[in-house]
Motif scaffolding. Structure first.
Motif, PDB file in Angstrom:
ATOM      1  N   GLY A 187     -30.944  26.592  77.724  1.00  0.00           N
ATOM      2  CA  GLY A 187     -30.974  24.962  77.583  1.00  0.00           C
ATOM      3  C   GLY A 187     -29.822  24.215  77.660  1.00  0.00           C
ATOM      4  N   THR A 188     -29.816  24.586  76.471  1.00  0.00           N
ATOM      5  CA  THR A 188     -28.649  23.470  75.985  1.00  0.00           C
ATOM      6  C   THR A 188     -27.425  24.113  76.391  1.00  0.00           C
ATOM      7  N   LEU A 189     -26.685  25.923  76.185  1.00  0.00           N
ATOM      8  CA  LEU A 189     -25.385  26.263  77.158  1.00  0.00           C
ATOM      9  C   LEU A 189     -25.787  25.839  78.530  1.00  0.00           C
ATOM     10  N   GLY A 190     -27.029  25.822  79.475  1.00  0.00           N
ATOM     11  CA  GLY A 190     -26.148  25.520  80.683  1.00  0.00           C
ATOM     12  C   GLY A 190     -25.712  24.174  80.546  1.00  0.00           C
ATOM     13  N   VAL A 191     -26.091  23.612  80.025  1.00  0.00           N
ATOM     14  CA  VAL A 191     -25.524  21.576  79.892  1.00  0.00           C
ATOM     15  C   VAL A 191     -24.783  21.321  79.181  1.00  0.00           C
ATOM     16  N   MET A 192     -24.048  22.101  78.834  1.00  0.00           N
ATOM     17  CA  MET A 192     -22.818  22.060  77.593  1.00  0.00           C
ATOM     18  C   MET A 192     -21.688  22.453  79.045  1.00  0.00           C
ATOM     19  N   ILE A 193     -21.788  23.688  79.610  1.00  0.00           N
ATOM     20  CA  ILE A 193     -21.305  24.414  80.724  1.00  0.00           C
ATOM     21  C   ILE A 193     -20.685  23.312  81.826  1.00  0.00           C
ATOM     22  N   GLY A 204     -20.999  24.459  66.785  1.00  0.00           N
ATOM     23  CA  GLY A 204     -21.928  25.808  68.087  1.00  0.00           C
ATOM     24  C   GLY A 204     -22.086  27.049  66.819  1.00  0.00           C
ATOM     25  N   SER A 205     -21.188  27.323  65.742  1.00  0.00           N
ATOM     26  CA  SER A 205     -21.776  28.087  65.072  1.00  0.00           C
ATOM     27  C   SER A 205     -23.051  28.163  64.791  1.00  0.00           C
ATOM     28  N   MET A 206     -23.520  26.745  63.820  1.00  0.00           N
ATOM     29  CA  MET A 206     -24.358  26.782  63.344  1.00  0.00           C
ATOM     30  C   MET A 206     -26.183  27.225  64.856  1.00  0.00           C
ATOM     31  N   ALA A 207     -25.587  26.635  65.328  1.00  0.00           N
ATOM     32  CA  ALA A 207     -26.549  26.496  67.078  1.00  0.00           C
ATOM     33  C   ALA A 207     -26.829  27.945  66.781  1.00  0.00           C
ATOM     34  N   VAL A 208     -25.930  28.837  67.648  1.00  0.00           N
ATOM     35  CA  VAL A 208     -26.061  30.478  67.512  1.00  0.00           C
ATOM     36  C   VAL A 208     -26.652  31.495  66.115  1.00  0.00           C
ATOM     37  N   ASN A 209     -25.805  31.207  65.049  1.00  0.00           N
ATOM     38  CA  ASN A 209     -26.687  31.751  64.000  1.00  0.00           C
ATOM     39  C   ASN A 209     -28.220  31.952  63.949  1.00  0.00           C
ATOM     40  N   ALA A 250     -17.050  29.978  68.514  1.00  0.00           N
ATOM     41  CA  ALA A 250     -18.522  30.079  67.755  1.00  0.00           C
ATOM     42  C   ALA A 250     -19.701  31.159  67.470  1.00  0.00           C
ATOM     43  N   ILE A 251     -19.256  32.014  69.058  1.00  0.00           N
ATOM     44  CA  ILE A 251     -20.116  33.232  68.583  1.00  0.00           C
ATOM     45  C   ILE A 251     -18.844  34.610  68.451  1.00  0.00           C
ATOM     46  N   ALA A 252     -18.125  34.157  68.442  1.00  0.00           N
ATOM     47  CA  ALA A 252     -17.010  35.390  67.750  1.00  0.00           C
ATOM     48  C   ALA A 252     -17.178  35.316  66.673  1.00  0.00           C
ATOM     49  N   MET A 282     -13.133  12.847  67.453  1.00  0.00           N
ATOM     50  CA  MET A 282     -14.136  13.437  68.345  1.00  0.00           C
ATOM     51  C   MET A 282     -14.435  13.957  69.416  1.00  0.00           C
ATOM     52  N   ALA A 283     -15.187  14.271  70.367  1.00  0.00           N
ATOM     53  CA  ALA A 283     -15.715  13.589  71.378  1.00  0.00           C
ATOM     54  C   ALA A 283     -17.462  13.369  70.995  1.00  0.00           C
ATOM     55  N   SER A 284     -17.905  12.803  71.575  1.00  0.00           N
ATOM     56  CA  SER A 284     -19.235  12.677  71.509  1.00  0.00           C
ATOM     57  C   SER A 284     -19.853  14.003  71.651  1.00  0.00           C
ATOM     58  N   VAL A 285     -19.518  14.817  72.616  1.00  0.00           N
ATOM     59  CA  VAL A 285     -20.292  16.311  72.986  1.00  0.00           C
ATOM     60  C   VAL A 285     -20.965  16.681  71.360  1.00  0.00           C
ATOM     61  N   GLN A 286     -19.655  16.818  71.050  1.00  0.00           N
ATOM     62  CA  GLN A 286     -19.821  18.199  69.751  1.00  0.00           C
ATOM     63  C   GLN A 286     -21.234  17.599  68.692  1.00  0.00           C
ATOM     64  N   MET A 287     -21.266  16.335  68.851  1.00  0.00           N
ATOM     65  CA  MET A 287     -23.039  15.673  68.139  1.00  0.00           C
ATOM     66  C   MET A 287     -23.757  16.631  68.993  1.00  0.00           C
ATOM     67  N   THR A 288     -23.690  16.762  69.822  1.00  0.00           N
ATOM     68  CA  THR A 288     -25.114  17.190  70.826  1.00  0.00           C
ATOM     69  C   THR A 288     -25.603  19.151  70.502  1.00  0.00           C
ATOM     70  N   TRP A 289     -24.513  19.863  69.643  1.00  0.00           N
ATOM     71  CA  TRP A 289     -25.266  21.174  68.946  1.00  0.00           C
ATOM     72  C   TRP A 289     -25.131  20.435  67.770  1.00  0.00           C
ATOM     73  N   GLY A 290     -24.892  19.652  66.936  1.00  0.00           N
ATOM     74  CA  GLY A 290     -25.463  19.144  65.846  1.00  0.00           C
ATOM     75  C   GLY A 290     -27.427  19.111  66.010  1.00  0.00           C
ATOM     76  N   LEU A 291     -27.201  17.673  66.647  1.00  0.00           N
ATOM     77  CA  LEU A 291     -28.439  17.809  67.484  1.00  0.00           C
ATOM     78  C   LEU A 291     -29.955  18.353  67.893  1.00  0.00           C
TER      79      LEU A 291
END
Length: 339
Positions: free
Chosen positions: A330-336, A79-84, A230-232, A284-293
Motif C-alpha cells: 500500500g505504501t509503495l503504491g502511494v509513494m509511486i 526505504g531499506s529498513m521498510a524492505v528489510n 533500497a531494494i538492491a 530532505m523532503a518530508s515525504v522521506q519520513m513516510t518510510w520511517g513512520l
C-alpha cells in the motif's frame, strides 16, 4: 563515472548481483562462526552479521549525503529498513513448518524490535527540532548513537541473564550453539571479512550508478532511493535470512533483520555527519519520513506477532507477516503515485 544510462544500469545490476552472491556466503559463515565463537545466533546476528549486511546501505547512503543529495541518502536508508521488514514476511512464507515468529521466539528479538521503534522516532523528532548555531551535526545525531549503544548493552545483558523465556513448543527452534570442529576457524573469518568488504564496495558502486540513473533517466531521488537502491542494497538481508532459514538458524534469520535495521540508524547518523549543508533532517523532503513512520508501524505489527506467537496462521503465514506485506504494498503504491 558512467557515461550513459545503459552503462549506469549495467553497473547497478552488476553491483546488485555481487551483493546477492556475497550475502549467501555471509549467512553460511555467520552460522558457523556463531557456533564456534559461542556467541549464539541472536548475539552474532546483532553484533556482526547485521553490521556487515548493512555495509551496502552505509556506503550508498554516505556517498549520497557527501554528494549533497539528502533525499537520495535518506530515502535509501529509510526505504531499506521498510524492505528489510518485508523480508521477514517473505521468510515466513518460505519457512513452512510453522509461523517464523513463533519458531524463532527469543527475548533478544523482542528487545531488538522495541529498540528499533525507539530509534526510528528520533529522526522524526529531529525534523521539528532546531539545530543550534555553530553545531556541525544535529543534536539528535549523537543521541541516536548513544541510544543504539545502550540498546546493545541491554541486548547483551538479556543474553547473559535473561529475565524472560519463550514457552517452548514442538515448533520452537532454540538458539543453542552447536559444537563444531575448531579447525580452520581463521579461514572462515577471512572469508567472512572478505565478503564484507566486497559488499561495502558494491554498495558504493551501486549508489554511484543510481545517481546517474536518476539524473539521466529523469527519475526523482525519492523514487530511486526509496525503491530502487533500497531494494538492491537490502538484498544481503534477504539472501542471508533465507539462507539462515535453510540452515535451520531461525534466530539468526530474525535477529539479522532487526539488528540490521537498528544498525541502519547509525547509517542515518553518519549521513548527517557527512552532509555538509547543515542538518540533513531539515533539508530532505518530508515525504522521506513516510518510510520511517511505516517502518515503525511494521515493526510494531511484527512485535505483536512475536508476543502473540501464532503457531500457523492462514496458509501457515502469521497474521503479522501478511499485515506487513499489505502495509508495504500500500505504501509503495502511494509513494509511486506521489512521485
Amino acid at each position: 563515472m558512467f557515461s550513459s544510462l545503459v552503462y549506469s544500469i549495467a553497473a547497478f545490476s552488476a553491483a546488485a548481483l555481487v551483493i546477492v552472491v556475497a550475502g549467501s556466503l555471509l549467512a553460511k559463515w555467520a552460522d558457523t562462526l556463531a557456533d564456534r565463537t559461542g556467541l549464539g545466533e541472536a548475539l552474532f546476528g546483532v553484533l556482526l552479521l547485521a553490521g556487515i549486511t548493512s555495509l551496502p546501505d552505509f556506503a550508498a547512503t554516505l556517498s549520497a549525503a557527501m554528494d549533497a543529495r539528502p533525499d537520495l541518502a535518506m530515502s535509501n536508508v529509510m526505504g531499506s529498513m521498510a524492505v528489510n521488514l518485508v523480508f521477514l514476511g517473505i521468510a515466513d512464507i518460505v519457512y513452512r513448518r510453522a509461523n517464523l515468529e513463533h519458531a524463532a521466539a527469543s527475548d533478544v528479538n523482542l528487545l531488538l524490535a522495541a529498540l528499533l521503534i525507539v530509534l526510528l522516532t528520533l529522526p522524526i523528532l529531529a525534523i521539528v527540532t532546531p539545530m543550534p548555531a555553530q553545531w556541525v551535526v544535529h543534536p539528535v545525531t549523537p543521541v541516536i548513537v548513544g541510544a543504539y549503544l545502550f540498546g546493545l548493552r541491554l541486548v547483551h545483558h538479556s543474553r547473559e541473564k535473561p529475565m524472560w523465556f519463550p514457552r517452548m513448543t514442538h515448533q520452537t527452534v532454540a538458539d543453542k550453539p552447536e559444537k563444531r570442529p575448531r579447525g580452520q576457524t581463521m579461514t572462515v573469518w577471512i572469508g567472512f571479512i572478505t565478503m564484507a568488504l566486497i559488499t561495502g564496495v558494491a554498495g558504493w558502486v551501486l549508489m554511484e550508478a543510481a545517481k546517474h540513473i536518476a539524473d539521466q533517466g529523469g527519475v526523482s531521488d525519492t523514487l530511486v532511493g526509496g525503491i530502487l537502491t533500497a531494494i538492491a542494497t537490502s538484498t544481503p538481508e534477504l539472501v542471508t535470512t533465507i539462507a539462515a532459514i535453510r540452515l535451520g538458524a531461525l534466530t539468526l534469520a530474525v535477529s539479522n533483520i532487526f539488528g540490521t535495521n537498528c544498525f541502519n540508524m547509525l547509517v542515518i547518523a553518519a549521513a548527517d555527519i557527512g552532509y555538509s549543508g547543515g542538518a540533513i533532517y531539515h533539508d530532505m523532503a518530508s515525504v522521506q519520513m513516510t518510510w520511517g513512520l511505516v517502518s515503525i508501524l511494521m515493526t510494531a505489527i511484527l512485535l505483536l506477532g512475536m508476543l502473540r506467537r501464532e503457531t500457523y496462521g492462514i496458509g501457515r503465514i502469521g497474521f503479522e507477516s501478511a499485515s506487513v506485506l499489505l502495509v508495504y504494498i500500500g505504501t509503495l503504491g502511494v509513494m509511486i503515485t506521489a512521485s
